[in-house]
Design a protein around this motif. Structure first.
Motif, PDB file in Angstrom:
ATOM      1  N   UNK A   7       0.789  -1.222   0.000  1.00 44.56           N
ATOM      2  CA  UNK A   7       0.000   0.000   0.000  1.00 44.56           C
ATOM      3  C   UNK A   7       0.826   1.279   0.000  1.00 44.56           C
ATOM      4  N   UNK A   8       2.145   1.174   0.123  1.00 45.15           N
ATOM      5  CA  UNK A   8       2.978   2.379   0.172  1.00 45.15           C
ATOM      6  C   UNK A   8       3.370   2.788  -1.252  1.00 45.15           C
ATOM      7  N   UNK A   9       2.438   3.431  -1.945  1.00 44.75           N
ATOM      8  CA  UNK A   9       2.702   3.818  -3.334  1.00 44.75           C
ATOM      9  C   UNK A   9       3.756   4.915  -3.413  1.00 44.75           C
ATOM     10  N   UNK A  10       3.947   5.686  -2.337  1.00 43.48           N
ATOM     11  CA  UNK A  10       5.028   6.684  -2.320  1.00 43.48           C
ATOM     12  C   UNK A  10       6.393   6.008  -2.414  1.00 43.48           C
ATOM     13  N   UNK A  11       6.490   4.812  -1.866  1.00 40.28           N
ATOM     14  CA  UNK A  11       7.751   4.064  -1.892  1.00 40.28           C
ATOM     15  C   UNK A  11       7.869   3.216  -3.155  1.00 40.28           C
ATOM     16  N   UNK A  12       6.923   3.358  -4.073  1.00 43.74           N
ATOM     17  CA  UNK A  12       6.988   2.619  -5.325  1.00 43.74           C
ATOM     18  C   UNK A  12       6.338   1.251  -5.293  1.00 43.74           C
ATOM     19  N   UNK A  13       5.635   0.932  -4.211  1.00 39.94           N
ATOM     20  CA  UNK A  13       4.948  -0.352  -4.158  1.00 39.94           C
ATOM     21  C   UNK A  13       3.762  -0.332  -5.108  1.00 39.94           C
ATOM     22  N   UNK A  14       3.472  -1.481  -5.691  1.00 44.64           N
ATOM     23  CA  UNK A  14       2.400  -1.613  -6.673  1.00 44.64           C
ATOM     24  C   UNK A  14       1.136  -2.169  -6.032  1.00 44.64           C
ATOM     25  N   UNK A  15       0.009  -1.699  -6.505  1.00 44.04           N
ATOM     26  CA  UNK A  15      -1.283  -2.223  -6.065  1.00 44.04           C
ATOM     27  C   UNK A  15      -1.780  -3.318  -7.011  1.00 44.04           C
ATOM     28  N   UNK A  16      -1.215  -3.338  -8.228  1.00 49.46           N
ATOM     29  CA  UNK A  16      -1.666  -4.260  -9.271  1.00 49.46           C
ATOM     30  C   UNK A  16      -0.452  -4.726 -10.071  1.00 49.46           C
ATOM     31  N   UNK A  17      -0.426  -6.004 -10.409  1.00 51.53           N
ATOM     32  CA  UNK A  17       0.686  -6.531 -11.202  1.00 51.53           C
ATOM     33  C   UNK A  17       0.180  -7.727 -12.010  1.00 51.53           C
ATOM     34  N   UNK A  18       0.695  -7.869 -13.225  1.00 48.60           N
ATOM     35  CA  UNK A  18       0.320  -8.996 -14.081  1.00 48.60           C
ATOM     36  C   UNK A  18       1.542  -9.883 -14.301  1.00 48.60           C
ATOM     37  N   UNK A  19       1.350 -11.181 -14.109  1.00 46.59           N
ATOM     38  CA  UNK A  19       2.347 -12.178 -14.481  1.00 46.59           C
ATOM     39  C   UNK A  19       1.786 -12.871 -15.717  1.00 46.59           C
ATOM     40  N   UNK A  20       2.513 -12.744 -16.817  1.00 46.48           N
ATOM     41  CA  UNK A  20       2.045 -13.304 -18.091  1.00 46.48           C
ATOM     42  C   UNK A  20       2.132 -14.834 -18.084  1.00 46.48           C
ATOM     43  N   UNK A  21       1.258 -15.443 -18.857  1.00 45.03           N
ATOM     44  CA  UNK A  21       1.229 -16.909 -18.931  1.00 45.03           C
ATOM     45  C   UNK A  21       2.598 -17.454 -19.305  1.00 45.03           C
ATOM     46  N   UNK A  22       2.949 -18.572 -18.702  1.00 44.31           N
ATOM     47  CA  UNK A  22       4.212 -19.233 -18.998  1.00 44.31           C
ATOM     48  C   UNK A  22       5.411 -18.661 -18.270  1.00 44.31           C
ATOM     49  N   UNK A  23       5.245 -17.601 -17.470  1.00 45.09           N
ATOM     50  CA  UNK A  23       6.359 -16.985 -16.745  1.00 45.09           C
ATOM     51  C   UNK A  23       6.555 -17.688 -15.404  1.00 45.09           C
TER      52      UNK A  23
END
Length: 185
Positions: free
Chosen positions: A113-129
């Motif tokens: 939740x610390x978006x000021x520190x560059x933390x992400x709220x959403x991320x995608x891992x593509x298939x096969x990764x």
């Protein structure tokens, strides 16, 4: 219950891991555990579409709520579908993806939740990764709660666990990370 609270919200601070598990009816994840408690993670499937993909029997989407306790890891695996991570509350997690396109063969995304520190709220891992997850390990007994949407829907037959020897051959620069995020010897 609103699971979109964040660290710093007094309602979230007051929640103990066992209370979240009970309130959300989470079940212990059956994953590999190299030592007692090292992979203490919980989940519940909360959505599975009734709509099939084309003429297949596979649903178009599914969603789980996932909790990792302090210091838990999710070992390297990959799916035959994209996974979309949505951070809800608690301590940060680190998603580690193996890639030959980056130095050290690892790409790390910190979700929190610390978006000021560059933390992400959403991320995608593509298939096969190939990817694994590391929960914060500060020893305070914390936890992390996030959602994972999979499209097309998750099916166990489309999931493969990483084999340490094979991953080290393919991603030699990620040796230490592979040792931490695989459970075979």
């Amino acid at each position: 219950m609103n699971i979109n609270m964040w660290k710093g919200d007094p309602r979230a601070e007051a929640l103990a891991a066992d209370e979240v598990i009970r309130l959300l009816n989470l079940q212990l994840h059956p994953g590999c555990t190299p030592q007692s408690g090292a992979n203490e993670s919980y989940f519940a499937e909360v959505y599975r579409s009734n709509h099939p993909v084309g003429s297949e029997t596979r649903s178009t989407a599914s969603h789980i709520v996932y909790m990792m306790k302090d210091g838990a890891v999710s070992f390297f695996h990959h799916l035959d579908a994209d996974e979309m991570f949505h951070f809800h509350m608690g301590d940060p997690i680190t998603i580690v993806e193996l890639s030959k396109d980056v130095p050290g063969h690892t790409r790390k995304t910190i979700m929190g939740n610390d978006i000021r520190a560059g933390q992400s709220l959403f991320h995608v891992v593509k298939l096969g990764t190939w990817f694994g997850i590391i929960a914060s390990a500060d020893g305070r007994g914390g936890w992390s709660l996030f959602g994972i949407s999979v499209t097309p829907a998750f099916q166990l037959s489309g999931s493969k666990s990483g084999v340490r020897r094979e991953l080290m051959e393919e991603y030699p620069d990620a040796r230490d990370t592979i040792l931490k995020l695989t459970c075979d010897s």
